[in-house]
Design an enzyme around this catalytic site. Structure first.
Site, PDB file in Angstrom:
ATOM      1  N   THR A 110      11.245  41.063  41.364  1.00 21.62           N
ATOM      2  CA  THR A 110      10.330  41.026  42.504  1.00 21.62           C
ATOM      3  C   THR A 110      10.404  39.656  43.167  1.00 21.62           C
ATOM      4  O   THR A 110      10.309  38.626  42.489  1.00 21.62           O
ATOM      5  CB  THR A 110       8.896  41.298  42.023  1.00 21.62           C
ATOM      6  OG1 THR A 110       8.866  42.611  41.482  1.00 21.62           O
ATOM      7  CG2 THR A 110       7.889  41.189  43.177  1.00 21.62           C
ATOM      8  N   THR A 157      20.002  25.422  40.823  1.00 19.15           N
ATOM      9  CA  THR A 157      20.587  25.674  39.504  1.00 19.15           C
ATOM     10  C   THR A 157      20.980  27.138  39.396  1.00 19.15           C
ATOM     11  O   THR A 157      22.097  27.477  38.990  1.00 19.15           O
ATOM     12  CB  THR A 157      19.589  25.289  38.394  1.00 19.15           C
ATOM     13  OG1 THR A 157      19.257  23.919  38.540  1.00 19.15           O
ATOM     14  CG2 THR A 157      20.169  25.537  37.018  1.00 19.15           C
ATOM     15  N   CYS A 183      19.122   2.896  29.573  1.00 24.32           N
ATOM     16  CA  CYS A 183      17.788   2.826  28.983  1.00 24.32           C
ATOM     17  C   CYS A 183      16.848   3.882  29.567  1.00 24.32           C
ATOM     18  O   CYS A 183      15.886   4.284  28.920  1.00 24.32           O
ATOM     19  CB  CYS A 183      17.182   1.448  29.203  1.00 24.32           C
ATOM     20  SG  CYS A 183      18.170   0.110  28.528  1.00 24.32           S
TER      21      CYS A 183
HETATM   22  C1  LIG Z   1      23.274  18.353  43.778  1.00 24.78           C
HETATM   23  C2  LIG Z   1      22.230  19.118  43.047  1.00 24.78           C
HETATM   24  N1  LIG Z   1      22.521  20.327  42.535  1.00 24.78           N
HETATM   25  C3  LIG Z   1      21.613  21.059  41.882  1.00 24.78           C
HETATM   26  C4  LIG Z   1      20.326  20.611  41.690  1.00 24.78           C
HETATM   27  C5  LIG Z   1      19.335  21.473  40.959  1.00 24.78           C
HETATM   28  O1  LIG Z   1      18.487  22.073  41.893  1.00 24.78           O
HETATM   29  P1  LIG Z   1      17.180  22.876  41.478  1.00 24.78           P
HETATM   30  O2  LIG Z   1      16.221  21.869  41.027  1.00 24.78           O
HETATM   31  O3  LIG Z   1      16.754  23.546  42.745  1.00 24.78           O
HETATM   32  O4  LIG Z   1      17.563  23.851  40.438  1.00 24.78           O
HETATM   33  C6  LIG Z   1      19.976  19.349  42.201  1.00 24.78           C
HETATM   34  C7  LIG Z   1      18.628  18.792  41.988  1.00 24.78           C
HETATM   35  O5  LIG Z   1      18.277  18.291  40.950  1.00 24.78           O
HETATM   36  C8  LIG Z   1      20.946  18.600  42.896  1.00 24.78           C
HETATM   37  O6  LIG Z   1      20.646  17.391  43.395  1.00 24.78           O
HETATM   38  S1  FES Z   2      16.295   1.259  25.932  1.00 24.17           S
HETATM   39 FE1  FES Z   2      17.932  -0.065  26.339  1.00 24.17          FE
HETATM   40  S2  FES Z   2      17.099  -1.960  25.645  1.00 24.17           S
HETATM   41 FE2  FES Z   2      15.450  -0.657  25.429  1.00 24.17          FE
END
Ligand SMILES: Cc1ncc(COP(=O)(O)O)c(C=O)c1O
Ligand code: FES
Lengths: 418, 146
Positions: free
Chosen positions: A256, A82, A342
């Site tokens: 750091t 991220t 869901c």
């Molecule tokens: C394609 C991709 N990009 C970014 C991330 C985010 O990575 P991180 O959890 O190291 O911040 C993920 C994981 O969730 C991912 O699968």
């Molecule tokens: S959350 Fe989709 S039916 Fe319950």
């Protein structure tokens, strides 16, 4: 010796390696001394504690660089993908902007609609700050080609950000070709390689990548640590830092360093470099068997995404007429994920599956099963049986399955809203 | 989010699963009311069929559900609760009672709404088909939450 961290016999079968992975015990072992004896700050230049920490970091940098075919100096340590994505995208946009902050028309960015949120949201923020962006709609197989990128480029395009492999589908985009195109056009190319690196061979030179993000916890390393490759020559890529302070990591990432985390990340990179090839073959064989068996045993089972241009360890499968969250409940002994509405806090089906145009019904019915280093044949065998049993149980309950058997076309039904 | 034991129990042993015939067969029957409702929130579908006596008593009920475990449990529970009740009594069942009985978390409240709506919709359908006069007393909710 540290205690074994192999799964206990009564814990669920872990098939969610695309979400995160168990730390390799060798990684944990490498990290431990950096919490205690070698606890120094790598910035302390005048005593042994500082030198030890610095050595640990630089060895990790060598391993990280080797895994992606880069020079050690080109690797910046971050807190994960991220942060790497944010630094790459915002940092490059700021430097290569065609107009000053506060103005519009600052430059155009190309990405795709099924990227991770950690790419889409930084780009959306840049759009509020005077940049333009194109979100390419992927084709039904999910694969972004260089041709698609070419068609989206504009004279003012400054950055292309395309992931190497998709986290929900495992589909592989045409990265080397996209890299070549961007270099021809002198446009900066960033790839979010979080799901790719450590599983597939990577060479930033041959693949013509300028910026590459990856993360420790997706490749048997610790959470909260990752890397960003920043090309130093042909072209020399510059980034505006997001975080200012002590000037660590070539001034691009002050703070750091997380020494133990970085050491673990380096160890994870070293292990992947050595094990990638045999591990990939093993996982591919198991993944293919999983898919073949499920398709054979269960009618209306669809594998989402390109059939072959996919990582060896990810399978995204829809079981028609069965809702994904209830299916996960039926296979409580398997830890996996679903693109169903869901399961999501927003009650929206996966935007990744939707972007492929696969239809809400199949998006609601999807499971993502992702294999990893400790997945066994026996686990795959059990998973196949558990999924088959749960799908059959749920189809007995499914009004949609009845309609299907009566020959009704489900896409033509308009449900009464309440 | 962990599921409550009651949700798991209904999921594993759903009560009154099924239908009283194919959609064509039941459509023609005057003693059967059909409710099919969808949750626009998440694309789920619940189908409830009730078999009602001439005195307006729900003699039998069958459901099918495409939805999460909580939706399945809600509809299974709803069939249990309405069987043996008069249609007027059945109309007093509120989703909040289902939420309470199954200990559903806030994100799953709409799944219980689906069950309440399917009862309402099945009874309306039966009334239309059987020509029964609309409920003499308007339904009085037993519990009333927001
Ligand atoms: C394609 C991709 N990009 C970014 C991330 C985010 O990575 P991180 O959890 O190291 O911040 C993920 C994981 O969730 C991912 O699968
Ligand atoms: S959350 Fe989709 S039916 Fe319950």
């Amino acid at each position: 010796m540290i205690s074994s961290n192999s799964p206990t016999s009564n814990s669920p079968i872990y098939l969610d390696h695309a979400a995160t992975t168990r730390c390799d015990p060798k990684v944990v072992e490498a990290m431990l001394p950096y919490f205690t004896e070698m606890f120094g700050n790598a910035g302390s230049r005048n005593h042994q504690f500082g030198w030890q920490a610095e050595d640990g970091i630089e060895i990790a940098r060598e391993h990280a660089a080797k895994l992606i075919g880069a020079q050690a100096k080109e690797v910046i340590f971050t807190s994960g993908s991220t942060e790497s994505n944010n630094l790459a995208i915002k940092g490059a946009a700021e430097i290569y902007a065609r107009a000053a902050a506060g103005q519009t028309g600052r430059g155009h960015i190309v990405t795709a609609a099924h990227e991770h949120k950690a790419v889409l949201d930084p780009i959306r923020r840049l759009m509020r700050e005077g940049f333009d962006a194109t979100f390419i709609q992927p084709p039904a197989d999910g694969v972004i080609t260089a041709e698609m990128i070419k068609a989206a480029l504009r004279p003012d395009t400054i950055l292309v950000s395309i992931m190497w492999a998709n986290n929900e589908l495992g589909t592989i985009n045409e990265v080397p070709q996209i890299g070549r195109l961007c270099h021809e056009k002198e446009i900066i190319f960033h790839t979010d390689a979080t799901q790719w690196v450590g599983k597939m061979p990577t060479n930033v030179e041959a693949d013509q990548i300028d910026l590459l993000s990856w993360s420790g916890h997706k490749m048997y390393g610790p959470k909260g640590v990752g890397g960003l490759y920043v090309r130093r020559r042909k072209p020399r890529v510059r980034l505006e830092a997001l975080q200012d302070g002590g000037g660590q990591e070539r001034g691009m990432r002050s703070g750091t360093q997380n020494v133990s985390g970085i050491v673990g990340f380096g160890k994870a990179c070293e292990l992947c470099f050595n094990e990638m090839e045999s591990e990939g073959k093993r996982l591919l064989a198991m993944r293919n068997r999983l898919e073949t068996e499920l398709k054979k045993r269960i009618e209306v089972t669809v594998v989402n995404g390109h059939p072959t241009k996919r990582l060896p360890n990810i399978s995204n499968i829809s079981f028609g007429f069965v809702e994904g969250e209830s299916l996960m409940m039926g296979v409580r002994e398997i830890a996996c994920s679903s693109g169903s509405a869901c399961t999501s806090a927003s009650l929206e089906p996966s935007y990744v599956l939707k972007s492929l145009g696969i239809g809400d019904d199949l998006a609601h019915s999807s499971l993502r099963l992702s294999l990893g280093r400790w997945t066994t044949e026996a686990e795959i065998d059990s998973a196949i049986v558990m999924i088959e049993t749960a799908v059959n149980h749920l189809r007995r309950l499914s009004p949609l399955y009845d309609l299907h058997k009566e020959g009704v076309d489900l896409s033509k039904i308009v449900w009464q809203a309440h | 989010m962990a599921y409550s034991n009651k949700v798991i129990e209904h999921y594993e042993n759903p009560r009154n699963v099924g239908a009283f015939g194919t959609s064509k067969e039941v459509a023609a029957r005057k003693d059967i009311g059909i409710g099919i409702v969808g949750a626009p929130e998440c694309g789920d579908v619940m189908q409830l069929q009730i078999k009602v006596s001439e005195e307006g008593i729900i003699e039998d009920a069958k459901f099918k559900c495409f939805g999460c475990g909580s939706a399945i449990a809600s509809s299974s529970l709803a069939t249990e609760w309405i069987k043996g009740k008069t249609v007027d009594e059945a109309l007093t069942i509120r989703n909040t009672q289902i939420v309470e009985e199954l200990s559903l978390p806030p994100v799953k409240i709409h799944c219980s709404v689906l069950a309440e709506d399917s009862i309402r919709s099945a009874i309306e359908d039966w009334k239309k088909k059987s020509g029964a006069s609309p409920a003499s007393t308007s339904p009085t909710p037993v519990t009333q939450h927001a």
